[in-house]
Scaffold this active site. Structure first.
Site, short mmCIF file in Angstrom:
data_model
loop_
_atom_site.label_atom_id
_atom_site.label_comp_id
_atom_site.label_asym_id
_atom_site.label_seq_id
_atom_site.Cartn_x
_atom_site.Cartn_y
_atom_site.Cartn_z
N ARG A 110 1.54 25.77 46.96
CA ARG A 110 2.44 26.55 46.11
C ARG A 110 3.74 25.77 45.83
NH1 ARG A 110 5.76 31.64 47.37
NH2 ARG A 110 6.00 32.65 45.35
N HIS A 160 5.26 25.07 42.10
CA HIS A 160 6.62 25.48 41.73
C HIS A 160 7.48 24.28 41.37
CE1 HIS A 160 7.15 29.90 43.00
NE2 HIS A 160 5.85 29.66 42.97
N ASN A 195 12.02 31.32 43.89
CA ASN A 195 11.59 30.34 44.89
C ASN A 195 11.92 30.75 46.32
OD1 ASN A 195 10.39 28.46 43.18
ND2 ASN A 195 12.32 27.39 42.78
N HIS A 247 -5.14 30.83 44.78
CA HIS A 247 -4.86 32.09 45.49
C HIS A 247 -5.95 32.43 46.49
CE1 HIS A 247 -1.83 33.80 42.32
NE2 HIS A 247 -1.36 32.79 43.01
#
Length: 323
Positions: free
Chosen positions: A60, A64, A91, A191
């Site tokens: 992740r 990001h 974040n 995910h």
């Protein structure tokens, strides 16, 4: 060569140079730090043996980072004023174990190749490694990124997809980053090893719309399980796995869950309920190898976003601070 073909060739080269893609290559450190990937792999494995959260946290963090300012490790910068990229509201839920994975790997690399390998490249390698170490596909990581010189919280807003997004907003968000809808569906498969705090999806359980408090696209048994894990006014630190069936294995069960109405976010479940994306979801659910190939291709494409190469940026000595 005909003039129009020559112009097209020059335009293509200019685009590649502008994005940095032309200067990324898997063997970038072949001479300067030939063992960089094995050094990073050992550091990642050590961290993974300490906590399984290493997998989703690192993956992740890479996503990001790339969607804001490009893949330049700007998300790792720490500011005493609390105004760096990592301090943006979107974040704040990034798990500390992802940051620690990259920081520890950087320290190990610096011990053998000081001032050579960027934090951006270490994050890209680590993201691939956590996928492989949890059962997912391997792929060659293109290298040669340099670390960014900008990290601002106020530049994050609107850059990342939200859990409430539908297919149109998701596709638009990815297209802005030169990624296709298929890339979006494939990368959403990350995910399969993720987790989320209850607040990110509580509206689907308790206040979905004026007609129904519960999102009716949720499998009723799944909705009840989520309610037990996330009752009203639950502790904000409580989190649940995005894949309740194989939460620590990188596989295609995420897509099988969508077919059963077990997508945790609206942005997950719409991939199946929207007829434009559902054929790809069904394909990935039926064929894990197809998903793995698509995910690997999309990760490579993701890793090219807004990279700094050549004389751009810097090679940070400490991933959390500009030189």
């Amino acid at each position: 060569m005909e003039l129009w073909k020559l112009l097209l060739a020059w335009m293509g080269l200019a685009l590649m140079l502008r994005t940095g893609e032309a200067q990324l290559k898997p063997n970038f450190y072949q001479v300067s730090c030939p063992n960089v990937e094995s050094i990073v792999r050992r550091a990642v494995l050590k961290k993974l043996n300490q906590t399984i959260v290493t997998v989703p946290a690192t993956l992740r963090l890479f996503f990001h980072d790339c969607f804001v300012e490009g893949c330049d490790a700007s998300v790792i910068i720490a500011s005493p004023r609390g105004d760096a990229e990592k301090d943006a509201p979107d974040n704040l839920s990034l798990a500390g174990d992802g940051f620690d994975t990259v920081i520890k790997a950087k320290q190990a690399v610096e011990a053998q190749c000081p001032g050579v390998v960027s934090c951006a490249d270490i994050l890209a390698i680590a993201a691939r490694d956590v996928v492989v170490l949890s059962g997912g596909p391997t792929f060659a990581v293109e290298l040669g990124r340099r670390d960014g010189l900008t990290s601002r919280a106020d530049r994050v807003t609107g850059k990342l997809p939200g859990p409430e997004f539908g297919v149109d907003r998701l596709s638009s968000n990815f297209h802005e980053n030169n990624l296709t809808t298929r890339d979006m569906i494939a990368l959403s498969g990350a995910h399969t090893v993720g987790f989320s705090h209850c607040s990110r999806f509580a509206d689907r359980l308790y206040s979905f719309n004026s007609t129904s408090a519960v999102d009716l696209s949720l499998n009723p048994a799944y909705a009840n399980a989520l309610m037990r894990a996330c009752p009203r006014n639950v502790d904000p630190t409580i989190a649940v796995n995005m894949d309740l069936n194989t939460p620590i294995t990188f596989d295609n069960v995420y897509y099988k869950n969508l077919l059963n109405g077990e997508g945790l976010f609206t942005s997950d479940q719409v991939l199946f309920t929207d007829q434009r994306s559902s054929p790809v979801v069904k394909k990935f659910a039926a064929d894990q190898n197809s998903f793995f190939k698509a995910f690997a291709r999309s990760m490579i494409r993701l890793g090219r976003l807004g990279v700094k190469t050549g004389s751009q940026g810097e090679i940070r000595r400490d991933c959390t601070a500009f030189n």
